[in-house]
Design an enzyme around this catalytic site. Structure first.
Site, PDB file in Angstrom:
ATOM      1  N   ARG A  35     -23.094  21.089  -6.506  1.00 53.87           N
ATOM      2  CA  ARG A  35     -23.984  21.703  -7.506  1.00 53.87           C
ATOM      3  C   ARG A  35     -24.980  22.666  -6.855  1.00 53.87           C
ATOM      4  NH1 ARG A  35     -24.641  16.515 -11.549  1.00 53.87           N
ATOM      5  NH2 ARG A  35     -22.893  17.120 -12.839  1.00 53.87           N
ATOM      6  N   LYS A 197      -9.112   7.466 -23.935  1.00 54.00           N
ATOM      7  CA  LYS A 197      -9.059   7.209 -25.378  1.00 54.00           C
ATOM      8  C   LYS A 197      -8.883   8.450 -26.233  1.00 54.00           C
ATOM      9  CE  LYS A 197     -11.953   3.114 -25.302  1.00 54.00           C
ATOM     10  NZ  LYS A 197     -13.249   2.568 -25.657  1.00 54.00           N
ATOM     11  N   GLY A 353     -15.494  15.720 -16.855  1.00 56.97           N
ATOM     12  CA  GLY A 353     -15.478  14.362 -16.334  1.00 56.97           C
ATOM     13  C   GLY A 353     -14.431  14.064 -15.289  1.00 56.97           C
ATOM     14  N   GLY A 376     -20.079  16.699 -20.008  1.00 56.51           N
ATOM     15  CA  GLY A 376     -20.375  16.683 -21.445  1.00 56.51           C
ATOM     16  C   GLY A 376     -20.455  18.087 -22.025  1.00 56.51           C
TER      17      GLY A 376
HETATM   18  P1  AMP Z   1     -11.749  10.032 -19.647  1.00 59.36           P
HETATM   19  O1  AMP Z   1     -13.144   9.823 -19.136  1.00 59.36           O
HETATM   20  O2  AMP Z   1     -11.587   9.813 -21.112  1.00 59.36           O
HETATM   21  O3  AMP Z   1     -11.164  11.327 -19.157  1.00 59.36           O
HETATM   22  O4  AMP Z   1     -10.897   8.836 -19.025  1.00 59.36           O
HETATM   23  C1  AMP Z   1     -10.636   8.745 -17.672  1.00 59.36           C
HETATM   24  C2  AMP Z   1     -10.173   7.363 -17.348  1.00 59.36           C
HETATM   25  O5  AMP Z   1      -8.989   7.074 -18.047  1.00 59.36           O
HETATM   26  C3  AMP Z   1      -9.864   7.166 -15.892  1.00 59.36           C
HETATM   27  O6  AMP Z   1     -10.803   6.293 -15.354  1.00 59.36           O
HETATM   28  C4  AMP Z   1      -8.466   6.572 -15.888  1.00 59.36           C
HETATM   29  O7  AMP Z   1      -8.331   5.480 -15.009  1.00 59.36           O
HETATM   30  C5  AMP Z   1      -8.291   6.120 -17.315  1.00 59.36           C
HETATM   31  N1  AMP Z   1      -6.871   6.043 -17.694  1.00 59.36           N
HETATM   32  C6  AMP Z   1      -5.941   6.976 -17.530  1.00 59.36           C
HETATM   33  N2  AMP Z   1      -4.736   6.529 -17.930  1.00 59.36           N
HETATM   34  C7  AMP Z   1      -4.911   5.269 -18.355  1.00 59.36           C
HETATM   35  C8  AMP Z   1      -4.034   4.261 -18.879  1.00 59.36           C
HETATM   36  N3  AMP Z   1      -2.735   4.496 -19.029  1.00 59.36           N
HETATM   37  N4  AMP Z   1      -4.565   3.075 -19.190  1.00 59.36           N
HETATM   38  C9  AMP Z   1      -5.880   2.839 -19.031  1.00 59.36           C
HETATM   39  N5  AMP Z   1      -6.760   3.738 -18.552  1.00 59.36           N
HETATM   40  C10 AMP Z   1      -6.279   4.944 -18.213  1.00 59.36           C
END
Ligand code: AMP
Length: 395
Positions: A35, A197, A353, A376
């Site tokens: 940064r 998610k 992220g 974010g």
């Molecule tokens: P996000 O912050 O929504 O981009 O989510 C990132 C996180 O999703 C990471 O920590 C990954 O370990 C998790 N992730 C990716 N694929 C899977 C999966 N198949 N099952 C559970 N967690 C997952």
């Protein structure tokens, strides 16, 4: 869009909102200076013009004054990165600060103490913003990481610089990159959405579904789609209350002629652990007691083909649990495919992220066109929201 290139800073004091919210270790040493490096071009341009810089930032989430979060800890690192010995003042508003600013000579840099030692910063307090505004002739916002916040130093302050406000080169580059992907993109455009998610990406999907040609889905959110389509997902991550939403997304995509690519195979595990037993199966045939933690080789091949034909690529979110070595392969293969497409002339933007963490961990940061510095802020931009920090400079 006014940027620092529209100003000559000779004999001017630039009040720059930077994002120096850097990670520190137990000894208060900076462990990642990305940064600070990112703010360097803006600072150098102002110094080279013959001006001086007053830098303001937050660090962490202090509740009032708290030595642990003092920006004093980063003075040496900022000095080292910029190549100029940085001065420091132990507050960000008030008489002593105004005095320090008055004594600042051209070519010098003054770093103010953590803005968040004052609750008024996050509250977007106008009187506090006015006090800050006394510390410079030109207000420069170069902090993309906080551009989605309507805080005193990121947005409210701009009203006190009706003419003399602009974007720093980092923030300008962030805005241009997002624009290049969403509004002025060369087709075909492919967005890769991974991560945990559906619910955290739904705003992004809704905003981009009409703007892109392909959406590659990966990560945990895969299984909400697969289950909605009638597949067996075993114990994989699923959002039961989003099954209908997943079907709606697939329907809208069809109407808009946007192709959604779901993983065809998955690396499954009998436990959420790196040393779990694994096997590779079709994504819709996952036995009970097993969970999908990465995409399989067939999927990687299929996704690479889509990417090879893409001219613009947006990547947000890993394809698997990349933090565990045995479930990182799909994310690495995807990075390789984006690398190849980029070498072939595609524009690739990575942001939001965990994909940034993955890109750095696997050494792809230099291989893509642009890595966003905002988590974010990036997500909200992709959701089509107006960011207060950007709006305050534009209007
Ligand atoms: P996000 O912050 O929504 O981009 O989510 C990132 C996180 O999703 C990471 O920590 C990954 O370990 C998790 N992730 C990716 N694929 C899977 C999966 N198949 N099952 C559970 N967690 C997952």
């Amino acid at each position: 869009m006014k940027t620092i290139n529209d100003f000559n800073f000779e004999d001017k004091k630039a009040l720059i909102r930077v994002d120096f919210n850097v990670p520190l270790n137990d000894e208060f040493q900076v462990t990642d200076d990305t940064r600070i490096q990112s703010a360097k071009p803006t600072i150098i341009k102002i110094l080279e013009d013959g001006g001086s810089c007053v830098l303001m930032s937050h660090l962490g989430r202090p509740k009032g004054v708290d030595e642990k979060f003092s920006l004093q800890h980063i003075v040496d690192k900022v000095s080292e990165v910029i190549g100029v010995q940085v001065k420091f003042v132990n507050d960000c508003v008030g008489a002593s600060v105004e005095e320090a600013v008055a004594g600042l000579q051209n070519g010098e840099i003054l770093l103010l103490e953590n803005l968040r030692f004052h609750g008024e910063e996050k509250a977007g307090d106008v009187a506090f913003a006015e006090q800050l505004s006394k510390l410079g002739d030109v207000y420069v916002n170069d902090a993309f990481g906080t551009a989605h916040r309507a805080h005193a130093s990121t947005a409210v302050i701009a009203q006190f610089f009706p003419e003399n406000k602009c974007f720093g080169s980092l923030l300008a580059k962030e805005i241009e990159s997002i624009d290049k992907v969403l509004n002025n993109s060369e087709k075909p455009v492919t967005a890769i959405l991974g991560g945990a998610k559906v619910s955290s990406k739904i705003g992004v999907i809704e905003n981009i579904i009409e703007k892109v040609d392909h959406i590659i889905v990966g990560g945990g959110m895969t299984f909400t789609f697969v289950k909605a389509l009638g597949g067996s997902i075993g114990n994989s991550l699923v959002e039961e209350d989003k099954l209908q939403l997943a079907l709606d997304i697939l329907k809208i995509a069809k109407e808009k002629n946007t192709e959604i690519h779901l993983p065809v195979d998955a690396v499954i595990a009998d436990n959420f652990a790196n040393d779990a037993n694994t096997q590779t199966v079709n994504t819709n045939e996952i036995p009970d007691g097993w969970m999908g933690l990465d995409v399989g080789p067939e999927t990687s091949k299929k996704f690479a083909e889509v990417l090879a034909n893409s001219k613009t690529i947006l990547w947000n979110g890993p394809l698997g649990v990349f933090e565990m070595e045995n479930f990182a392969k799909g994310t690495i293969e995807l990075g390789n495919a984006i690398d190849a497409a980029t070498k072939n002339g595609a524009f690739s933007l990575v942001g939001g992220g965990d994909s940034v963490a993955a890109v750095k961990q696997f050494g792809f940061a230099d291989k893509v066109s642009y890595v966003s510095t905002g988590g974010g802020a990036m997500l909200e931009s992709l959701e089509g929201k107006t960011l207060p920090g950007i709006d305050a400079i534009l209007n």
